[in-house]
Design a protein around this motif. Sequence first.
Motif, PDB file in Angstrom:
ATOM      1  N   GLU A   1       0.826  -1.212   0.000  1.00 53.26           N
ATOM      2  CA  GLU A   1       0.000   0.000   0.000  1.00 53.26           C
ATOM      3  C   GLU A   1       0.862   1.265   0.000  1.00 53.26           C
ATOM      4  O   GLU A   1       0.513   2.260  -0.630  1.00 53.26           O
ATOM      5  CB  GLU A   1      -0.991  -0.002   1.170  1.00 53.26           C
ATOM      6  CG  GLU A   1      -2.106  -1.034   1.028  1.00 53.26           C
ATOM      7  CD  GLU A   1      -2.884  -0.927  -0.288  1.00 53.26           C
ATOM      8  OE1 GLU A   1      -3.108   0.186  -0.776  1.00 53.26           O
ATOM      9  OE2 GLU A   1      -3.252  -1.992  -0.846  1.00 53.26           O
TER      10      GLU A   1
ATOM     11  N   ASN B   1      -7.334   1.321   2.624  1.00 56.57           N
ATOM     12  CA  ASN B   1      -6.993   0.026   2.016  1.00 56.57           C
ATOM     13  C   ASN B   1      -6.353  -0.893   3.042  1.00 56.57           C
ATOM     14  O   ASN B   1      -6.633  -2.088   3.104  1.00 56.57           O
ATOM     15  CB  ASN B   1      -6.014   0.215   0.854  1.00 56.57           C
ATOM     16  CG  ASN B   1      -6.717   0.686  -0.405  1.00 56.57           C
ATOM     17  OD1 ASN B   1      -7.935   0.799  -0.436  1.00 56.57           O
ATOM     18  ND2 ASN B   1      -5.946   0.963  -1.443  1.00 56.57           N
TER      19      ASN B   1
ATOM     20  N   ARG C   1      -7.873  -4.372   4.138  1.00 57.45           N
ATOM     21  CA  ARG C   1      -7.131  -5.610   3.846  1.00 57.45           C
ATOM     22  C   ARG C   1      -6.813  -6.395   5.107  1.00 57.45           C
ATOM     23  O   ARG C   1      -6.738  -7.616   5.085  1.00 57.45           O
ATOM     24  CB  ARG C   1      -5.848  -5.280   3.071  1.00 57.45           C
ATOM     25  CG  ARG C   1      -6.143  -4.698   1.713  1.00 57.45           C
ATOM     26  CD  ARG C   1      -4.885  -4.485   0.906  1.00 57.45           C
ATOM     27  NE  ARG C   1      -4.324  -5.744   0.442  1.00 57.45           N
ATOM     28  CZ  ARG C   1      -3.253  -5.824  -0.339  1.00 57.45           C
ATOM     29  NH1 ARG C   1      -2.629  -4.735  -0.718  1.00 57.45           N
ATOM     30  NH2 ARG C   1      -2.799  -6.990  -0.721  1.00 57.45           N
TER      31      ARG C   1
ATOM     32  N   PHE D   1     -10.740  -7.893  -0.841  1.00 58.50           N
ATOM     33  CA  PHE D   1      -9.993  -6.817  -1.486  1.00 58.50           C
ATOM     34  C   PHE D   1      -9.349  -7.341  -2.778  1.00 58.50           C
ATOM     35  O   PHE D   1      -9.427  -6.729  -3.830  1.00 58.50           O
ATOM     36  CB  PHE D   1      -8.902  -6.296  -0.545  1.00 58.50           C
ATOM     37  CG  PHE D   1      -8.185  -5.078  -1.052  1.00 58.50           C
ATOM     38  CD1 PHE D   1      -8.615  -3.805  -0.687  1.00 58.50           C
ATOM     39  CD2 PHE D   1      -7.099  -5.183  -1.904  1.00 58.50           C
ATOM     40  CE1 PHE D   1      -7.970  -2.672  -1.158  1.00 58.50           C
ATOM     41  CE2 PHE D   1      -6.453  -4.062  -2.379  1.00 58.50           C
ATOM     42  CZ  PHE D   1      -6.881  -2.798  -2.002  1.00 58.50           C
TER      43      PHE D   1
ATOM     44  N   GLY E   1     -10.003  -3.946  -4.939  1.00 61.61           N
ATOM     45  CA  GLY E   1     -10.093  -2.764  -4.094  1.00 61.61           C
ATOM     46  C   GLY E   1     -11.321  -1.896  -4.309  1.00 61.61           C
ATOM     47  O   GLY E   1     -11.470  -0.875  -3.646  1.00 61.61           O
TER      48      GLY E   1
ATOM     49  N   ALA F   1     -13.329  -1.511  -1.189  1.00 55.45           N
ATOM     50  CA  ALA F   1     -12.640  -0.672  -0.189  1.00 55.45           C
ATOM     51  C   ALA F   1     -12.948   0.789  -0.482  1.00 55.45           C
ATOM     52  O   ALA F   1     -13.173   1.601   0.414  1.00 55.45           O
ATOM     53  CB  ALA F   1     -11.143  -0.927  -0.226  1.00 55.45           C
TER      54      ALA F   1
END
Length: 452
Positions: free
Chosen positions: A85, A115, A119, A126, A131, A134
Motif C-alpha cells: 500500500e 486500504n 485488507r 480486497f 479494491g 474498499a
Amino acid sequence: MRIRIGASTFFVVSNATIAKEIFKTHDISFSSRYESGPSAYNIYRGTGFITGPYGAYYRFMRKLCATELFAGPQMDRYNKLREQEIERLLKSLMKSSREGKPCDLGLELAAMANNLTFRMIMNKRFCENNGSEAKRMRDSIVEIMELATKFGINELFGFLNKIDLFGNGKNLKDAMWRYDELIEEIMKGYEENEMNDRENEDKDMMDILLETYRDPDAEVKLTRNQIKHFLLELFMASVDSTSAAVQWAIAELINHPDVFKKLRDEIKSIVGSSRLVKESDVPKLPYLQAVVKESLRLHPPGPIIHRQCTNDCKINGYDIKAKTKTLINIHAIMRDPEVWKEPNEFIPERFVVNFSDQMNDRDDQMEMRGQDFSYIPFGGGRRGCSGVSLAYTVMHATIGAFVQCFDWKVKGGEKVDINVGLGFAGAMAIPLICYPITRFDPFLAYLPDQAF
Ligand code: HEM
C-alpha cells in the motif's frame, strides 16, 4: 474543571497529574465511554465497541483485536500488505510529480490507510474485486462522518435534540443504511463462499467474526449489528487518525527545512541510496522516531478523549459522581508549559535520548513521559488506543519514504497553514495540497547520480 453543555455536565481534565489519576489510579472506574455525538440517529445504537461500556462484550472484542490484528505475529503477517500500500501511494505521487500536478495529500493518505484497514480485515475480498469495495467503504464512511459533524450544539444537547428540525438526523440514518447495505453484501459474500471454512492460516478477521457469530458455544454471542458497528468504528478510528497524523508531520517538516534535511541525511546514512526505507530500518533511525513523536505531541489526532466514570470517586480532592462524562484534553496536556519547554514549537530533538539540553533538568524525559502522563497521544489505561503499534509502524514507514523520495512544494505559498479544522480526527483546517518533486525513485534501477 467542570463545564456545562446543554443539559450535560462534563468533568474536563487538562493536566498530566489528573490524567494519571484517570488512566492509572482510577483506571477501572474510567474505563467506559458514553455514546457521544448524534447517537440518537445511529442505527446500531447500543452495540458499540469503541463507544461502549467496559463489559464482557468490550473485553472480548478488545482481546480479539489484540490477537487477530495487532499482536506481533499479526503485525508481521500484514507487513507485505503495508509495503504494497505504501508503494501504491508512492507511485501515485510519482505520477503527480511527472505530470507536474499538485496532490491532495489527505485524500491520498486516507485511501492508503483505508486500504490497509480493509485488507487487514477482509483481504480476500480486497483481492477478489481489486479494491473497488474498499473505495465504496471509504465513500460511505466519509459520508457518515461528514453528516455527523453537521449537528449543532442545540441539536445534540439542547431543546432541538428530539425533533430533527433540519433533517440532519434523517440524512445520517440514510447514510448509515447505505453502509449497512454494503457491509451486509460483503458478509453474505463471505457466507456464500464459505471462505470461513478454510484452513486456519487463511482466515481473516471477517472469517473469525462470522465464525463467532455462528458458534452457539462462543464465549460471547455476537450479533450481526455488533459486527457491522465494530467494523464501522474500526474504520473511523484508524483511517482519518493515521492520515491526519502523517499530514501534520509532513506539514511541520515542510515548515522546518532544517529538520527535513537532518531527517533525510539520517535516512541516507542508514539506508543508502539504492532502496526504499523499510519498517525494519526504523530502530536505527532515532531522528525519524523523534519527528513522529514530536508531531503527535503538537497535533494529536483525537485531541479530546471521552470517558465516563462508572462509580463515585475522589479525584484531586474533588468528588466525581458515577456517570460523570469526562473529557481529557490531551492537546492541552501535551503543550503544558509547566512540563514542556517551548511547548508550541516543533523540536524533535526533545525526544532524542541523551539530548544535551534536557527539559526542566530531567535526564530521563523519555521514560518519565510514559510514567507521568504528559505524553499521551494514544490515550492511556486499559482503554488506550489498540492500534498504537500499527499507527507508529505506518507513520514511520510513510514519513520516512516521503522524505527519502520527494521534495515538497506547497501550493500557493512557502509554508503550510497549521490551523486545526472541524471533525473527529484533529485534521488540518485547509487541506494539504502540495507538489511532490521526485528526488529518488526506488522503483527504477539504481542510478549512481540520483539526487538522494
Ligand atoms: C496516529 C494514529 C492514531 C492515533 C493518534 C490514535 C489515537 C487514539 C486515541 C487518543 C484513542 C482514545 C484512547 C483513550 O480513550 O484513552 C484511540 C482509541 C482507539 N483507537 Fe486509535 N489512534 C490512531 C490510530 C489507530 C489505528 C490505526 C487503529 C486501528 C487499526 C486504532 C484503533 C483504536 C481503537 C480500537 C480504539 C478504542 C480502544 C478502546 O476503547 O479500547 N487507532 N485511538
